[in-house]
Design a protein around this motif. Structure first.
Motif, mmCIF file in Angstrom:
data_model
loop_
_atom_site.group_PDB
_atom_site.id
_atom_site.type_symbol
_atom_site.label_atom_id
_atom_site.label_comp_id
_atom_site.label_asym_id
_atom_site.label_seq_id
_atom_site.Cartn_x
_atom_site.Cartn_y
_atom_site.Cartn_z
ATOM 1 N N ILE A 397 0.839 -1.209 0.000
ATOM 2 C CA ILE A 397 0.000 0.000 0.000
ATOM 3 C C ILE A 397 0.867 1.250 0.000
ATOM 4 C CG2 ILE A 397 -1.645 1.297 1.402
ATOM 5 C CD1 ILE A 397 -2.857 -1.370 2.256
ATOM 6 N N GLN A 398 1.927 1.278 0.797
ATOM 7 C CA GLN A 398 2.776 2.468 0.862
ATOM 8 C C GLN A 398 3.597 2.648 -0.414
ATOM 9 O OE1 GLN A 398 4.732 3.044 4.881
ATOM 10 N NE2 GLN A 398 3.870 1.008 5.225
ATOM 11 N N LEU A 399 4.170 1.559 -0.937
ATOM 12 C CA LEU A 399 5.018 1.679 -2.124
ATOM 13 C C LEU A 399 4.203 2.028 -3.366
ATOM 14 C CD1 LEU A 399 7.489 -1.313 -1.559
ATOM 15 C CD2 LEU A 399 7.864 1.123 -1.103
ATOM 16 N N THR A 400 3.038 1.421 -3.515
ATOM 17 C CA THR A 400 2.196 1.761 -4.671
ATOM 18 C C THR A 400 1.669 3.189 -4.581
ATOM 19 O OG1 THR A 400 0.319 0.730 -3.526
ATOM 20 C CG2 THR A 400 1.519 -0.608 -5.137
ATOM 21 N N SER A 401 1.419 3.671 -3.363
ATOM 22 C CA SER A 401 0.995 5.066 -3.216
ATOM 23 C C SER A 401 2.090 6.021 -3.655
ATOM 24 C CB SER A 401 0.611 5.328 -1.757
ATOM 25 O OG SER A 401 0.324 6.693 -1.543
ATOM 26 N N ALA A 402 3.328 5.748 -3.239
ATOM 27 C CA ALA A 402 4.438 6.600 -3.671
ATOM 28 C C ALA A 402 4.677 6.486 -5.166
ATOM 29 C CB ALA A 402 5.703 6.218 -2.901
ATOM 30 N N LEU A 403 4.585 5.269 -5.704
ATOM 31 C CA LEU A 403 4.812 5.075 -7.137
ATOM 32 C C LEU A 403 3.740 5.770 -7.963
ATOM 33 C CD1 LEU A 403 7.106 3.542 -8.497
ATOM 34 C CD2 LEU A 403 5.537 1.621 -8.837
ATOM 35 N N ARG A 404 2.523 5.771 -7.481
ATOM 36 C CA ARG A 404 1.435 6.463 -8.185
ATOM 37 C C ARG A 404 1.698 7.963 -8.258
ATOM 38 N NH1 ARG A 404 -3.149 8.996 -6.250
ATOM 39 N NH2 ARG A 404 -4.922 9.097 -7.704
ATOM 40 N N THR A 405 2.166 8.570 -7.159
ATOM 41 C CA THR A 405 2.462 10.007 -7.159
ATOM 42 C C THR A 405 3.611 10.337 -8.106
ATOM 43 O OG1 THR A 405 1.692 10.193 -4.871
ATOM 44 C CG2 THR A 405 3.125 11.943 -5.686
ATOM 45 N N LEU A 406 4.643 9.505 -8.108
ATOM 46 C CA LEU A 406 5.789 9.773 -8.978
ATOM 47 C C LEU A 406 5.438 9.604 -10.447
ATOM 48 C CD1 LEU A 406 8.622 7.992 -6.949
ATOM 49 C CD2 LEU A 406 8.095 10.429 -7.030
ATOM 50 N N HIS A 407 4.663 8.575 -10.771
ATOM 51 C CA HIS A 407 4.298 8.361 -12.174
ATOM 52 C C HIS A 407 3.382 9.460 -12.678
ATOM 53 C CE1 HIS A 407 5.338 3.779 -12.360
ATOM 54 N NE2 HIS A 407 6.361 4.540 -12.007
ATOM 55 N N TYR A 408 2.479 9.946 -11.843
ATOM 56 C CA TYR A 408 1.609 11.039 -12.277
ATOM 57 C C TYR A 408 2.371 12.351 -12.431
ATOM 58 C CZ TYR A 408 -2.657 8.314 -11.710
ATOM 59 O OH TYR A 408 -3.649 7.379 -11.854
ATOM 60 N N SER A 409 3.536 12.438 -11.781
ATOM 61 C CA SER A 409 4.379 13.633 -11.925
ATOM 62 C C SER A 409 5.348 13.521 -13.088
ATOM 63 C CB SER A 409 5.171 13.874 -10.630
ATOM 64 O OG SER A 409 4.312 14.032 -9.528
#
Length: 661
Positions: A397-409
């Motif tokens: 949950i934590q890693l996918t949340s961070a990865l989602r923010t980075l990919h959207y940026s």
């Protein structure tokens, strides 16, 4: 033929003026003014005599008896209150210690309220308390000749059983007190005309809030108490010992320094000092370069920024030369990212203070953080922590949340590896070393905003995340090898839920087709709720631990003031300064606070007494305290408000003298 009624007044009619039975009642309906339950005190033996007399409404009633007086209440200024219930002569009340001689005095003791406070304690002192000669408001107990904590004299009421301490609530009958609280206070009715219609209403009443003057709290929420940590440490004044040790360990790591004679690292690098290696010093060799994720040997140092005094991490790449100055643009893009599960990148610079051309990237420092490789894998750590499916889901949950923010940026991590993911505590994780690969592999000929290149990097992130999860499930770094891959998938299908296998297969499938990190969210499903619940419970537990230390700073400042005043050898050329005036009073209070003894002469060590007394002193309450010298010759009765004023004035005098010097 009319039914003969008992010559006993009806209690319903006497109390409310009406009776449910009406004329069929077998008791006498006597008006309220002539009932024996009147506003004057009636002794029990006279009540029994009145019960045997026939009450006729037409006949004039005899005069009511005078209030009963008892020798124990002489000179106290009490007046009679509400009458006592009738006692049947055939069934006398049998209570231990109650006799026919002291029963009237007990009734007066419970039902009479004072007209005015008592001004002296020696006038009504019980036999076992000796008044101090020459004093009208100090009493001393024979068992505690040095320091006795006394209530205000106006509340010390003697009784047939000895000295009894009463408060205002005890002097009011409980039934009357409850009625007084339940009756609403009279408020004026307001009127308002709306559309020709008149409305009558009462304004909203706000209940008064009671704020205690003594700030001594030890509150633990009920749901935190039911947990293991809350149940074990719910009644403590201090923080949980395990939490304390964890925080102290982080403080030690944050303040660690090399010996002054050590020359292994430079004294200063740019604006960073106090360098401390977080990894073993690496020597560039072909083997280490081949096994490095970046293609260069890297070393980490903890340092302190002399500009803002903050701790940070210096990631040094050995023997690296920048190919273009435009690589700084990549650092600027990463500086804009802010996520709780991404270690922030602050700046980048090149330096030669290490003896070669080195590239240094500056990140946030998280004291006590470890890598997933070192925490969970026995080949790198003999004391590796076990892995459960619930813990792996927390990581997902934590890693996918961070990865989602980075990919959207428009960014990609490009270094998802067991050695580059940090973990702190039980389940908090970060992506580390973000931006290093972008700086190393920067190509001037390729535009930064090319969509196809960004998508390829993001797909590589999904595959790397799937491989990391597979290694965690198998708890082996060899699980992703081609020869071990079928066995690893079979192990996950046997020992984990179908959702875990599904999400790993989806992430690894990004090698062949285009996938999106947002499609992983439905696979996690309702596990988000359990994660939120655990995070909220952890937050409540930490707030509870913090609340136990909430007032410690305030009490410490108060004790520090007392320590600066008491036993000062000399002040302003006066050697007896601490033994005169207000300072002597504070010295006696110091003995009352810390130097009390039991009746047998042994020291009385009670932390609750110290905390409660200091809170009363800091609040300056009007409660009185009896202070006595060691020899018992000096006895003073003062309030906490007076003691607080003495501390404030004396400490102000010290500070004023310091400013003059």
């Amino acid at each position: 033929m009319s039914k003969v009624k008992k010559q006993i007044p009806c209690r319903h009619y006497a109390s409310s003026g009406s009776c449910f039975y009406g004329d069929q009642c077998q008791f006498m309906h006597v008006p309220l003014s002539t009932a024996p339950f009147n506003n004057e005190m009636t002794p029990p033996h006279q009540l029994a005599q009145q019960a045997s007399v026939s009450h006729d409404v037409s006949q004039p009633q005899p005069p009511q008896p005078k209030p009963f007086s008892h020798p124990s209440f002489s000179g106290l200024g009490f007046t009679a209150g509400r009458g006592v219930p009738r006692l049947p002569p055939s069934n006398p009340m049998r209570v231990r210690g109650v006799t026919s001689q002291n029963l009237p005095g007990m009734m007066n003791n419970l039902s009479m309220r004072p007209k005015q406070p008592v001004t002296t304690a020696t006038a009504a002192a019980p036999p076992n308390v000796n008044p101090v000669p020459g004093s009208t408001n100090v009493v001393m107990h024979p068992r505690f000749p040095m320091h006795v904590h006394q209530r205000p004299p106006s509340m010390d009421v003697p009784s047939p059983f000895g000295k009894t301490t009463l408060n205002q609530s005890m002097l009011v009958e409980p039934r009357i007190r409850m009625r007084a609280l339940s009756q609403p206070s009279p408020v004026s009715t307001k009127t308002e005309s709306v559309g020709g219609t008149m409305y009558f209403y009462q304004p909203d009443q706000q209940q008064p809030r009671y704020t205690p003057s003594q700030r001594s709290f030890n509150y633990t929420p009920a749901h935190v108490t039911r947990t293991k940590s809350g149940h074990q440490h719910g009644g403590s004044y201090f923080i949980n010992e395990d939490q304390k040790q964890e925080l102290l360990h982080r403080q030690v790591l944050a303040t660690a320094r090399l010996p002054p004679e050590s020359n292994s690292v430079p004294v200063e690098v740019e604006c960073y000092r106090n360098l401390f290696p977080l990894e073993l010093e690496a020597t560039p060799t072909p083997e280490k370069v081949n096994h490095s994720l970046f293609g260069y040997v890297s070393t980490c140092y903890k340092a302190v920024n002399i500009k803002n005094k903050s701790h940070c991490v210096l990631r040094r790449l050995h023997g690296f030369k920048l190919s273009s100055a435009k690589t700084v643009q990549e650092v600027h893009r990463w500086r804009k990212v802010s996520h709780i599960n991404v270690v922030a990148l602050h700046e980048m610079f090149t330096t030669k203070v290490f003896g070669d051309n080195s590239l240094v990237l500056v990140y946030d420092y998280h004291a006590g953080a470890d890598t997933l490789l070192h925490k969970h894998f026995h080949s790198y750590n003999q004391k590796a922590s076990p892995l459960t499916e619930a813990l792996i889901w927390h990581y997902i949950i934590q890693l996918t949340s961070a990865l989602r923010t980075l990919h959207y940026s428009g960014l990609a991590v490009r270094c998802i590896d067991l050695s580059k993911v940090l973990v702190l505590g039980s389940n908090k994780v970060w992506f580390n070393c973000c931006g290093v690969v972008d700086v190393i592999t920067y190509d001037v000929s390729v535009p930064d905003d090319q969509p196809q290149a960004i998508k390829q990097k993001q797909q590589a992130d999904l595959v790397a995340l799937g491989q990391l999860l597979l290694c965690l499930c198998c708890q082996s770094v060899m699980a992703v090898q081609p020869e071990n891959f079928p066995k690893s998938i079979q192990h996950v299908s046997r020992n984990f839920s179908p959702d875990m296998l599904k999400i790993i297969q989806y992430l690894l499938g990004a090698q062949n087709e285009l996938h999106n990190i947002s499609e992983v969210m439905p696979m996690i499903g309702a596990r988000f709720y359990s994660t939120i619940e655990s995070l909220q419970l952890n937050q409540d537990s930490l707030e509870t631990q913090l609340s136990r230390e909430l007032e410690n700073g305030r009490l410490f400042r108060l004790v520090a003031k007392l320590g600066m005043i008491n036993e000062r050898p000399e002040f302003a050329s006066d050697v007896s300064w601490s033994e005169t005036g207000d300072r002597y009073l504070l010295k006696l209070f110091r003995d009352y606070l810390f130097h009390q003894v039991t009746p047998t002469g042994t020291p009385w060590v009670d932390l609750a007494h110290v905390v409660l007394t200091l809170n009363k002193l800091d609040a300056g309450v009007q409660e009185k305290v009896c202070l006595s010298s060691h020899d018992g010759q000096a006895v003073l009765m003062v309030t906490y408000a007076d003691l607080k004023a003495c501390i404030d004035s004396t400490f102000t005098e010290l500070c004023h003298h310091q400013r003059q010097q």
